[in-house]
Design an enzyme around this catalytic site. Structure first.
Site, PDB file in Angstrom:
ATOM      1  CB  CYS A 125      -0.942  -0.007   1.199  1.00 12.83           C
ATOM      2  SG  CYS A 125      -2.011  -1.462   1.263  1.00 12.83           S
TER       3      CYS A 125
ATOM      4  CG  HIS B 207      -3.197   3.083   1.705  1.00 12.62           C
ATOM      5  ND1 HIS B 207      -3.680   2.636   0.487  1.00 12.62           N
ATOM      6  CD2 HIS B 207      -3.448   2.085   2.597  1.00 12.62           C
ATOM      7  CE1 HIS B 207      -4.180   1.425   0.635  1.00 12.62           C
ATOM      8  NE2 HIS B 207      -4.058   1.069   1.909  1.00 12.62           N
TER       9      HIS B 207
ATOM     10  CG  ASN C  93      -7.047  -1.010   0.652  1.00 10.97           C
ATOM     11  OD1 ASN C  93      -6.203  -0.768  -0.205  1.00 10.97           O
ATOM     12  ND2 ASN C  93      -6.721  -1.346   1.888  1.00 10.97           N
TER      13      ASN C  93
END
Length: 315
Positions: free
Chosen positions: A113, A241, A271
């Site tokens: 990430c 993120h 995500n």
């Protein structure tokens, strides 16, 4: 050694959309359960015929078009991804082939990430050293192909997509548009976010990640601002993120970016791992929510547990 800047951004998401109501028919969950815990309402889903390099190439092509340059103008391609199934050719090599580039240096980075901020720093350092003149930096992940669709704590999070940036050297005397990177990791906690097994499957220890992100990361993000000589209150935008809205909101507040636009693309995109920062950033710019030249904090965190961030100037 001249500094570098982001010349243009691009993003891409597949057309398939998975809603919370759709997920409620697949696993024991509900729209209320998902939105109250992670803030996500929809996510884009790539089909089996859409590999991660195709997502990356679409985003890269859009960034090139926005910059007004051709694939031949790129001599370095860096792709951040953790969902490339094949070891070789690399995702970057496949992107270069899809875009018809004549012979750039190509490399993949797997920092999960935090991948895009690491890839951006790698391109910045490479251009500053004179080893390349213009780079295409992409974050792309197809998280749905590694999801455990029986685990309601993780499958509700993931989406697919890509974001890209054209990075080039600044003119002599021009202020750098990419600030110094702050990066690192907590190796002893690396197990908290995992993509393991054959076939690989995404899993995480959600509470451990939440506590780490909301308590340990704010001073690190402020340190990234200090390295760039920008006070958090002077940031025009914060692009973290896009892990979970319940992480993004308190983390942004604790950084002290009181006047900044805060990216909340996770609500619509889920995500998307390494894609999340460039995807959210590109959308803010496309909508005109950040003035050109304004300072923006990019800060990634997640697997390993790695983190990385820098202040950039909006293209």
């Amino acid at each position: 050694m001249h500094g570098t800047r982001i010349a243009a951004l691009g993003h891409y998401q597949p057309s398939g959309v998975l809603t919370n109501e759709d997920l409620a028919g697949m696993v024991d969950t509900s729209d209320e359960w998902i939105t109250s815990r992670v803030g996500i309402r929809t996510r884009h889903i790539a089909g089996p015929e859409e590999p991660v390099d195709e997502l990356a190439a679409h985003a890269g092509a859009k960034a090139l078009a926005t910059a007004g340059i051709t694939p031949a103008d790129i001599d370095l391609v860096v792709v951040a991804t953790s969902t490339a199934i094949d070891r070789s050719p690399s995702t970057a090599a496949r992107v270069a082939a899809r875009l018809g580039m004549p012979g750039p240096a190509v490399l993949d980075l797997n920092v999960v990430c935090a991948g895009f901020t690491h890839a951006l720093a790698t391109a910045d350092h490479t251009l500053r050293a004179g080893a390349a003149t213009r780079a295409l930096v992409i974050g792309a992940d197809k998280m749905t192909q590694i999801a455990d669709w029986t685990d309601r704590t993780t499958c509700v999070l993931v989406g697919d997509g890509a974001g890209a940036a054209v990075v080039e050297t600044c003119a002599p005397g021009e202020e750098p548009g990419i600030g110094p990177v702050l990066w690192g990791s907590v190796p002893e906690m690396g197990h908290a976010v995992r993509i393991e097994g054959t076939p690989p499957v995404f899993a995480q220890e959600g509470q451990s990640v939440y506590r780490w992100a909301t308590t340990r990361l704010p001073p690190l993000a402020r340190q990234a601002c200090e390295r760039a000589g920008v006070a958090p209150a002077d940031l025009a935008a914060v692009v973290l993120h896009q892990a979970n809205l319940r992480i993004i909101e308190p983390l942004s507040e604790r950084i002290g970016a009181v006047n900044a636009v805060v990216a909340r693309d996770v609500v619509d995109s889920g995500n998307t791992s390494a894609a999340s920062i460039p995807l959210a950033f590109a959308k803010l710019v496309e909508r005109g929510e950040i003035p050109s030249g304004a300072p923006v904090l990019l800060f990634g965190f997640g697997g390993n547990l790695s983190y990385g961030g820098q202040v950039v100037r909006c293209p």
